[in-house]
Design a protein around this motif. Structure first.
Motif, PDB file in Angstrom:
ATOM      1  N   ILE A 151       3.951 -12.876  -4.318  1.00  0.00           N
ATOM      2  CA  ILE A 151       4.755 -12.852  -3.098  1.00  0.00           C
ATOM      3  C   ILE A 151       5.601 -11.583  -3.084  1.00  0.00           C
ATOM      4  N   LYS A 152       5.632 -10.951  -1.907  1.00  0.00           N
ATOM      5  CA  LYS A 152       6.550  -9.819  -1.705  1.00  0.00           C
ATOM      6  C   LYS A 152       7.546 -10.226  -0.633  1.00  0.00           C
ATOM      7  N   LEU A 153       8.828 -10.016  -0.909  1.00  0.00           N
ATOM      8  CA  LEU A 153       9.864 -10.311   0.076  1.00  0.00           C
ATOM      9  C   LEU A 153      10.360  -9.009   0.675  1.00  0.00           C
ATOM     10  N   LYS A 154      10.411  -8.952   1.993  1.00  0.00           N
ATOM     11  CA  LYS A 154      11.034  -7.803   2.637  1.00  0.00           C
ATOM     12  C   LYS A 154      12.547  -7.992   2.526  1.00  0.00           C
ATOM     13  N   ILE A 155      13.254  -6.914   2.241  1.00  0.00           N
ATOM     14  CA  ILE A 155      14.711  -7.005   2.132  1.00  0.00           C
ATOM     15  C   ILE A 155      15.387  -5.904   2.941  1.00  0.00           C
TER      16      ILE A 155
ATOM     17  N   VAL B   7       9.860  -7.007  -4.225  1.00  0.00           N
ATOM     18  CA  VAL B   7      10.598  -6.828  -2.973  1.00  0.00           C
ATOM     19  C   VAL B   7      10.298  -5.449  -2.379  1.00  0.00           C
ATOM     20  N   ASP B   8      10.509  -5.336  -1.082  1.00  0.00           N
ATOM     21  CA  ASP B   8      10.244  -4.070  -0.372  1.00  0.00           C
ATOM     22  C   ASP B   8      11.366  -3.809   0.625  1.00  0.00           C
ATOM     23  N   ALA B   9      12.079  -2.687   0.442  1.00  0.00           N
ATOM     24  CA  ALA B   9      13.242  -2.372   1.272  1.00  0.00           C
ATOM     25  C   ALA B   9      12.924  -1.428   2.426  1.00  0.00           C
ATOM     26  N   ASN B  10      11.724  -0.853   2.455  1.00  0.00           N
ATOM     27  CA  ASN B  10      11.379   0.106   3.516  1.00  0.00           C
ATOM     28  C   ASN B  10      12.512   1.087   3.798  1.00  0.00           C
ATOM     29  N   SER B  11      13.004   1.731   2.744  1.00  0.00           N
ATOM     30  CA  SER B  11      13.964   2.841   2.883  1.00  0.00           C
ATOM     31  C   SER B  11      15.338   2.463   3.421  1.00  0.00           C
TER      32      SER B  11
ATOM     33  N   ILE C  42      10.271  -2.893  -7.395  1.00  0.00           N
ATOM     34  CA  ILE C  42      11.127  -2.770  -6.215  1.00  0.00           C
ATOM     35  C   ILE C  42      10.546  -1.621  -5.395  1.00  0.00           C
ATOM     36  N   GLU C  43      10.097  -1.942  -4.182  1.00  0.00           N
ATOM     37  CA  GLU C  43       9.361  -0.960  -3.378  1.00  0.00           C
ATOM     38  C   GLU C  43      10.292  -0.191  -2.444  1.00  0.00           C
ATOM     39  N   GLN C  44      10.143   1.106  -2.460  1.00  0.00           N
ATOM     40  CA  GLN C  44      10.786   2.049  -1.529  1.00  0.00           C
ATOM     41  C   GLN C  44      12.219   1.669  -1.144  1.00  0.00           C
TER      42      GLN C  44
ATOM     43  N   LEU D 109       6.892   3.566  -5.087  1.00  0.00           N
ATOM     44  CA  LEU D 109       7.030   4.310  -3.833  1.00  0.00           C
ATOM     45  C   LEU D 109       5.894   3.991  -2.871  1.00  0.00           C
ATOM     46  N   ASP D 110       6.270   3.826  -1.614  1.00  0.00           N
ATOM     47  CA  ASP D 110       5.329   3.635  -0.512  1.00  0.00           C
ATOM     48  C   ASP D 110       5.512   4.837   0.415  1.00  0.00           C
ATOM     49  N   GLU D 111       6.496   4.779   1.322  1.00  0.00           N
ATOM     50  CA  GLU D 111       6.698   5.797   2.357  1.00  0.00           C
ATOM     51  C   GLU D 111       6.773   7.231   1.820  1.00  0.00           C
ATOM     52  N   SER D 112       7.270   7.408   0.588  1.00  0.00           N
ATOM     53  CA  SER D 112       7.483   8.773   0.064  1.00  0.00           C
ATOM     54  C   SER D 112       6.207   9.515  -0.294  1.00  0.00           C
TER      55      SER D 112
ATOM     56  N   ILE E 254       2.563   3.116  -7.826  1.00  0.00           N
ATOM     57  CA  ILE E 254       2.388   3.669  -6.475  1.00  0.00           C
ATOM     58  C   ILE E 254       1.625   2.698  -5.586  1.00  0.00           C
ATOM     59  N   ASN E 255       2.184   2.503  -4.403  1.00  0.00           N
ATOM     60  CA  ASN E 255       1.534   1.735  -3.339  1.00  0.00           C
ATOM     61  C   ASN E 255       0.656   2.736  -2.590  1.00  0.00           C
ATOM     62  N   ILE E 256      -0.650   2.485  -2.573  1.00  0.00           N
ATOM     63  CA  ILE E 256      -1.557   3.385  -1.851  1.00  0.00           C
ATOM     64  C   ILE E 256      -1.962   2.755  -0.526  1.00  0.00           C
ATOM     65  N   LYS E 257      -1.706   3.489   0.563  1.00  0.00           N
ATOM     66  CA  LYS E 257      -2.194   3.114   1.890  1.00  0.00           C
ATOM     67  C   LYS E 257      -2.979   4.314   2.383  1.00  0.00           C
ATOM     68  N   ALA E 258      -4.239   4.095   2.698  1.00  0.00           N
ATOM     69  CA  ALA E 258      -5.077   5.218   3.110  1.00  0.00           C
ATOM     70  C   ALA E 258      -4.465   5.920   4.318  1.00  0.00           C
TER      71      ALA E 258
HETATM   72 MG    MG Z   1       6.146  -0.935   1.806  1.00  0.00          MG
END
Ligand code: MG
Ligand code: OSB
Length: 372
Positions: free
Chosen positions: A160-164, A187-191, A212-214, A237-240, A259-263
């Motif tokens: 489970i990932k929680l957005k924070i 968890v993922d803070a999206n900056s 702990i993501e981004q 890191l995601d967005e970075s 690292i979170n990879i999104k194509a």
């Molecule tokens: Mg993310």
């Protein structure tokens, strides 16, 4: 491959439930479907830019512009034998990774269909089922977050990932952790934080999170390295990360341990494989992020996540978690072991549900070598 026709369709997909992140809440998700016909074969790609620039600077509007004015006219003038050619060809276009990735995905689908190879084979993937988790949006209270998490655990998700966001972080994560002491949780803070305000997250370091993501801004590589030094939990890191170069620099700077990879974010699947390989050489785990894709992008994510160093579960949930109506005939379901099976038909391995596509489409434009 000689490209004959490219069709762009702007889609608006209706989510089953609103999805809230630190940058806003959405009920609908826009994206662009890219359809490429080459040598009589049609391939599909999904450009994951959304309507607004909350996640990154790209939007469906900027991506359409870059595709229409620069990328599509350019591919009509070139002979492309492999999608990696395309990436070199469009290097002169600065940034706009999601626009590039949408077209590149369609080229991979065409190539796979021409050669009778699945995308997994083309990318060098190994697994035929990939471990997945679910990303839960911000809820109005810790209890509401716990209730939603409990529902997904019941469905069989094992990660489970929680957005924070500030003020909606520690209490919800503690509650989920105390209720499920052994759960694979992140968890993922999206900056949403700065180096200063991220101090509020220190209690998370006691909760045995996977990562702990981004936490900080996209361009705060250096501050992420300062923050990582204060946490024993890996920062991810995601967005970075927009390219293999960024990935290398972030690792050298110790700004990230995963690292979170999104194509879409890194300019396509071939760049994703490069980041995967770089991380593998350095024993840095990677995982496949998600952008609430339709069945088209979801198929690509599954193929990508089948590469060996995708060692953490991906944000690739079952199709039924997202939209009232998806645009592929194939819908992905969760296996009892919290995995999803990777498609193995040629290309992406999915077909388009034309009536559903039509219902989701706001705008379509066809480009040929004559009009592009
Ligand atoms: Mg993310
Ligand atoms: O940061 O990972 C993110 C969705 C939209 C934009 C950014 C993110 C997300 C998700 C969704 O977390 C993951 C999924 O597709 O299930």
């Amino acid at each position: 491959m000689q490209i004959e026709k490219v069709t762009l369709s702007l889609l608006r997909m209706t989510l089953k439930f609103p999805f809230e992140t630190s940058f806003g809440s959405i009920d609908t998700r826009d994206c662009i479907l890219v359809e490429v016909t080459a040598d009589g074969v049609t391939g599909y790609g999904e450009c994951v830019a959304d309507y607004d620039p909350g996640y990154g600077y790209e939007t469906t509007g900027t991506a359409w512009h870059i595709l229409e004015e620069f990328l599509i006219p350019h591919v009509f003038r070139q002979d492309i034998t492999h999608p990696t050619d395309f990436m070199n060809l469009v290097e002169w276009v600065r940034g706009h990774q999601m626009a590039k990735a949408g077209l590149e995905m369609a080229l991979y689908d065409v190539l796979g269909k021409q050669q009778g190879k699945s995308l997994r084979q083309l990318l060098g993937g190994e697994k035929d089922r990939v471990p997945v988790g679910v990303s839960i949006g911000i809820k109005p209270s810790p209890q509401a977050m716990l209730d939603v998490a409990a529902g997904y655990l019941e469905k069989g998700y094992q990660r489970i990932k929680l957005k924070i966001k500030p003020g909606r972080d520690v209490a919800e994560t503690q509650l989920v952790r105390n209720t499920y002491p052994d759960l694979a949780l992140q968890v993922d803070a999206n900056s949403a934080y700065t180096l200063e305000t991220a101090e509020a997250l220190l209690p998370l370091d006691e909760l045995g999170l996977l990562l702990i993501e981004q936490p900080l801004a996209e361009d705060d590589l250096w501050d992420h390295s300062q923050l990582q030094a204060q946490f024993s939990t890996p920062i991810c890191l995601d967005e970075s990360i927009h390219s293999p170069r960024h990935a290398r620099q972030a690792l050298e700077m110790k700004a990230t341990r995963v690292i979170n990879i999104k194509a879409g974010r890194v300019g396509g699947l071939s760049q994703s494989v490069s980041i995967h390989d770089l991380c593998q050489e350095q024993a840095v785990p990677v995982w496949c992020g998600g952008m609430l894709e339709t069945g088209v992008g979801r198929a690509a994510n599954l193929a990508l996540a089948s590469l060996p160093n995708f060692s953490l579960p991906g944000d690739i949930s079952a199709s039924e978690r997202y939209y009232h109506e998806d645009i592929t005939n194939e819908l992905f379901t969760l296996n009892p072991d919290s995995t999803i099976t990777v498609p193995d038909l040629p290309g992406l391995g999915v077909t388009i549900n034309r009536p559903a596509l039509k219902r989701a489409t706001l705008r379509t434009e066809i480009f040929t070598s004559e009009n592009a």
